[in-house]
Design a protein around this motif. Structure first.
Motif, PDB file in Angstrom:
ATOM      1  N   ALA A 100       0.853  -1.192   0.000  1.00  0.00           N
ATOM      2  CA  ALA A 100       0.000   0.000   0.000  1.00  0.00           C
ATOM      3  C   ALA A 100       0.883   1.234   0.000  1.00  0.00           C
ATOM      4  N   GLY A 101       0.496   2.248  -0.766  1.00  0.00           N
ATOM      5  CA  GLY A 101       1.262   3.487  -0.807  1.00  0.00           C
ATOM      6  C   GLY A 101       1.199   4.238   0.517  1.00  0.00           C
ATOM      7  N   ILE A 102       2.243   5.013   0.757  1.00  0.00           N
ATOM      8  CA  ILE A 102       2.348   5.667   2.053  1.00  0.00           C
ATOM      9  C   ILE A 102       1.259   6.719   2.267  1.00  0.00           C
ATOM     10  N   ASN A 103       0.852   7.380   1.212  1.00  0.00           N
ATOM     11  CA  ASN A 103      -0.232   8.353   1.337  1.00  0.00           C
ATOM     12  C   ASN A 103      -0.831   8.596  -0.046  1.00  0.00           C
ATOM     13  N   ASN A 104      -1.237   7.496  -0.676  1.00  0.00           N
ATOM     14  CA  ASN A 104      -1.904   7.596  -1.961  1.00  0.00           C
ATOM     15  C   ASN A 104      -2.862   6.424  -2.115  1.00  0.00           C
ATOM     16  N   ARG A 105      -3.384   6.230  -3.279  1.00  0.00           N
ATOM     17  CA  ARG A 105      -4.376   5.180  -3.514  1.00  0.00           C
ATOM     18  C   ARG A 105      -3.772   3.970  -4.229  1.00  0.00           C
ATOM     19  N   ALA A 106      -2.456   3.922  -4.298  1.00  0.00           N
ATOM     20  CA  ALA A 106      -1.791   2.892  -5.096  1.00  0.00           C
ATOM     21  C   ALA A 106      -1.641   1.582  -4.317  1.00  0.00           C
ATOM     22  N   ILE A 107      -2.134   0.520  -4.947  1.00  0.00           N
ATOM     23  CA  ILE A 107      -1.878  -0.848  -4.474  1.00  0.00           C
ATOM     24  C   ILE A 107      -0.992  -1.501  -5.527  1.00  0.00           C
ATOM     25  N   THR A 108       0.148  -2.018  -5.115  1.00  0.00           N
ATOM     26  CA  THR A 108       1.071  -2.684  -6.039  1.00  0.00           C
ATOM     27  C   THR A 108       1.077  -4.174  -5.741  1.00  0.00           C
ATOM     28  N   VAL A 109       1.005  -4.967  -6.804  1.00  0.00           N
ATOM     29  CA  VAL A 109       0.986  -6.419  -6.680  1.00  0.00           C
ATOM     30  C   VAL A 109       2.238  -6.970  -7.336  1.00  0.00           C
ATOM     31  N   LEU A 110       3.058  -7.676  -6.574  1.00  0.00           N
ATOM     32  CA  LEU A 110       4.232  -8.352  -7.114  1.00  0.00           C
ATOM     33  C   LEU A 110       3.856  -9.787  -7.450  1.00  0.00           C
ATOM     34  N   GLN A 111       4.100 -10.158  -8.690  1.00  0.00           N
ATOM     35  CA  GLN A 111       3.767 -11.490  -9.175  1.00  0.00           C
ATOM     36  C   GLN A 111       5.036 -12.178  -9.644  1.00  0.00           C
ATOM     37  N   PRO A 112       5.365 -13.375  -9.131  1.00  0.00           N
ATOM     38  CA  PRO A 112       6.567 -14.060  -9.622  1.00  0.00           C
ATOM     39  C   PRO A 112       6.409 -14.447 -11.078  1.00  0.00           C
TER      40      PRO A 112
END
Length: 606
Positions: free
Chosen positions: A318-330
């Motif tokens: 989760a971003g520190i103060n934004n709406r970004a969700i990042t998904v790491l996929q192998p």
């Protein structure tokens, strides 16, 4: 709350440029790609995965909500309202209940809320200290600690029953703390003091400080314990990320990651993920947890909090103060062999089992193969598609067969090393014949049987000297031997069976033949021939009883003359041997004489 996450951006960027390795080490974890999702509102809070339900939760501190996403489809499943700045979140691994700390405001009493995973609603809210932040659930799931950023104690809760969480006495500590990590043995807690450059080891029961770690720990956020017992301490204001020995409270090495915040692991892949919000606009640094080498840096917008799903092997930030969700996929790669099958040696008729395993992030299929020509050609074993191959009812001619497994996923295949099957013959077990006694001229039989690996042959032997020497009996190669017309001279002979199979020979115990001789008995001397019982001649009719004149006086002579008749009749019917036909005839003449005499007397009287 801004002081908790304050950073010096210019300094961080300079440090990162100096510390990130130019080349990434070639290590065990896979490489990763990243994708992003935009949440409905600003995040800034914790992340937690519920693998059993296939969900990942994001605490949206600045949106007063919890967002639930499907870990496979990445679709938003639910938005759960939480009123007072939800900042950290943990999931009960058995029941799925959510424990959410509510920061509220700086230096303001906060709370802990419990959310039902099915109704997705708050079922209880309990008070904490001032500005609660980190939530830590014990390994046995019975205790929960909340670090209070502005209170010198830990809030403690009994979570034995997640549906009825109760508050326990606060645990006083030397410093207010953002969060704690439970020691592997469960007796101590590793405490990250608020805005302090140290890490403390405190007693779980009393809260007393038992050790202060030595090293450089600028505003620590978390201690992540690795499988080998070491840990990584993420430090917001550190120029490096220390690798620590928690038991000793010392730094053993450093990772070249500046301004690290939080960490998670995929232990099955030996992968450690560390968030660094200020590396190139936000990154997740992937570290080989075994070698402690950095292997990859993956872009992740202002990556702050983080959690990993051990089922899908996806990692969420989760971003520190934004709406970004990042998904790491192998990245998908061909499977690799994790376990080769081993050679198996079994007895004839027994069962052999071969086992193999593969590493694959994608779904993998298995096919076992067999070679009967020493590996020149291979055939699939029909229906054998599991991790283990069972070969039942082995036979001697299967000895030398080779087996292997082929693993396949969407990218490619890998074949294990071959394993050999050795089948050894079962030694013979013999049932011995029993002694036999027959009369001379009769037939004698001896029987002996065996169990063991086939084929087995049998040869009967005999001994006429008490077993000192033995000779094969020609043609006697069945389990039963027959001796016809036994001769008296064979008495005392011994017989035994010798069985042979691939495991060797086995000889029965001997059995003894006893032949008896019968002595002839002479016929008795014939005696005199006795007449048989006379048979009455139906043609002979005895004379009728003499008629007596009714007016005459009874004649005594006549009565007396008639008396012998009764006696003679009695003698005739008894069948006495001494009574001959002549005597019977004489009796008749005597009777006739009596009759004549009687008539003469009557004539004279008249």
């Amino acid at each position: 709350m801004t002081r908790l996450f304050g950073v010096i951006v210019a300094t961080s960027v300079a440090l990162v440029s100096a510390l990130i390795p130019a080349a990434i080490a070639n290590a065990a974890p896979p490489s990763y790609t990243s994708s992003s999702i935009t949440a409905p509102g600003n995040l800034g809070g914790g992340v937690a995965v519920d693998s059993s339900r296939g969900l990942v939760y994001f605490a949206a501190r600045f949106s007063n909500a919890i967002y639930a996403y499907d870990t496979t489809t990445l679709a938003l499943v639910a938005t759960i309202p939480v009123p007072n700045q939800p900042i950290d979140i943990k999931v009960h691994p058995t029941t799925g209940h959510l424990f959410v700390s509510q920061y509220t405001e700086n230096s303001t009493q906060g709370s802990l809320s419990v959310i039902d995973p099915d109704t997705r609603s708050i079922i209880s809210t309990l008070p904490t200290g001032l500005s609660p932040v980190g939530v830590t659930l014990s390994k046995d799931n019975t205790r929960l600690w909340v670090g209070n950023y502005s209170s010198p104690f830990l809030s403690v809760f009994d979570t034995t029953d997640p549906t009825a969480v109760t508050a326990l006495p606060n645990l006083p500590v030397a410093n207010s703390a953002e969060r704690v990590t439970e020691a592997p043995d469960g007796t101590h807690l590793y405490l990250m003091p608020s805005s302090a450059n140290k890490i403390l080891t405190v007693d779980r029961t009393s809260g007393a400080t038992t050790a202060t770690w030595t090293g450089t720990y600028g505003s620590p956020h978390q201690v992540e314990i690795l499988p080998d017992g070491l840990g990584v301490a993420t430090v917001q204001l550190g120029s490096q990320t220390p690798v620590v020995d928690p038991a000793a409270g010392t730094t053993v090495s450093n990772l070249a990651i500046a301004n690290s915040y939080y960490a998670s692991q995929d232990q099955s892949q030996d992968a450690l993920f560390i968030t660094a919000p200020w590396i190139s606009g936000g990154s997740v640094v992937v570290v080989d947890s075994a070698s402690k080498q950095i292997i990859q840096t993956v872009p992740a917008s202002l990556a702050f909090t983080i959690a990993t799903d051990p089922v899908t092997h996806r990692t969420f930030t989760a971003g520190i103060n934004n709406r970004a969700i990042t998904v790491l996929q192998p990245r998908a790669v061909a499977p690799t062999v994790a376990q080769d099958p081993l050679d198996q040696t079994v007895s004839d008729g027994d069962t052999a089992t071969f086992t193999a395993a593969a590493n694959s992030l994608d779904p993998v299929t298995t096919q076992w193969q067999r070679s009967s020509d020493n590996g020149t050609s291979w055939d699939d074993v029909s229906g054998e598609t599991g991790d283990s191959l069972t070969v039942a009812d082995t036979t001697l001619d299967m000895s030398g067969y080779l087996y292997r497994a082929v693993f396949t996923n969407s990218v490619g295949s890998v074949t294990t090393a071959q394993a050999a099957l050795t089948v050894v013959p079962v030694p013979l077990t013999v049932t011995s014949p029993i002694d036999v006694t027959v009369a001379e001229g009769e037939t004698a039989e001896f029987t002996s049987t065996e169990t063991g690996s086939g084929p087995a042959t049998v040869q009967w032997q005999s001994s006429s000297d008490g077993g000192d020497t033995w000779s094969d009996l020609a043609g006697s190669t069945e389990t039963t031997i027959t001796i016809e017309h036994a001769d008296y001279s064979a008495t005392g002979s011994r017989y035994r069976a010798v069985f042979t199979n691939p495991a060797g020979q086995a000889t029965s115990d001997p059995a003894t033949l006893t032949v008896t001789r019968t002595t002839p008995t002479p016929d008795p001397t014939p005696g005199p021939t006795q007449d048989p019982k006379p048979t009455p001649d139906p043609s002979t009719t005895p004379d009728p009883e003499p008629k007596v004149d009714p007016g005459a006086t009874p004649n005594t002579v006549n009565e007396q003359a008639q008396a012998p008749t009764d006696s003679a009749t009695k003698l005739a019917t008894t069948g006495a041997p001494a009574l001959s036909a002549g005597l019977a005839l004489g009796a008749l003449f005597l009777l006739g004489g009596a009759v004549v005499l009687s008539r003469s007397v009557r004539a004279r009287r008249s």
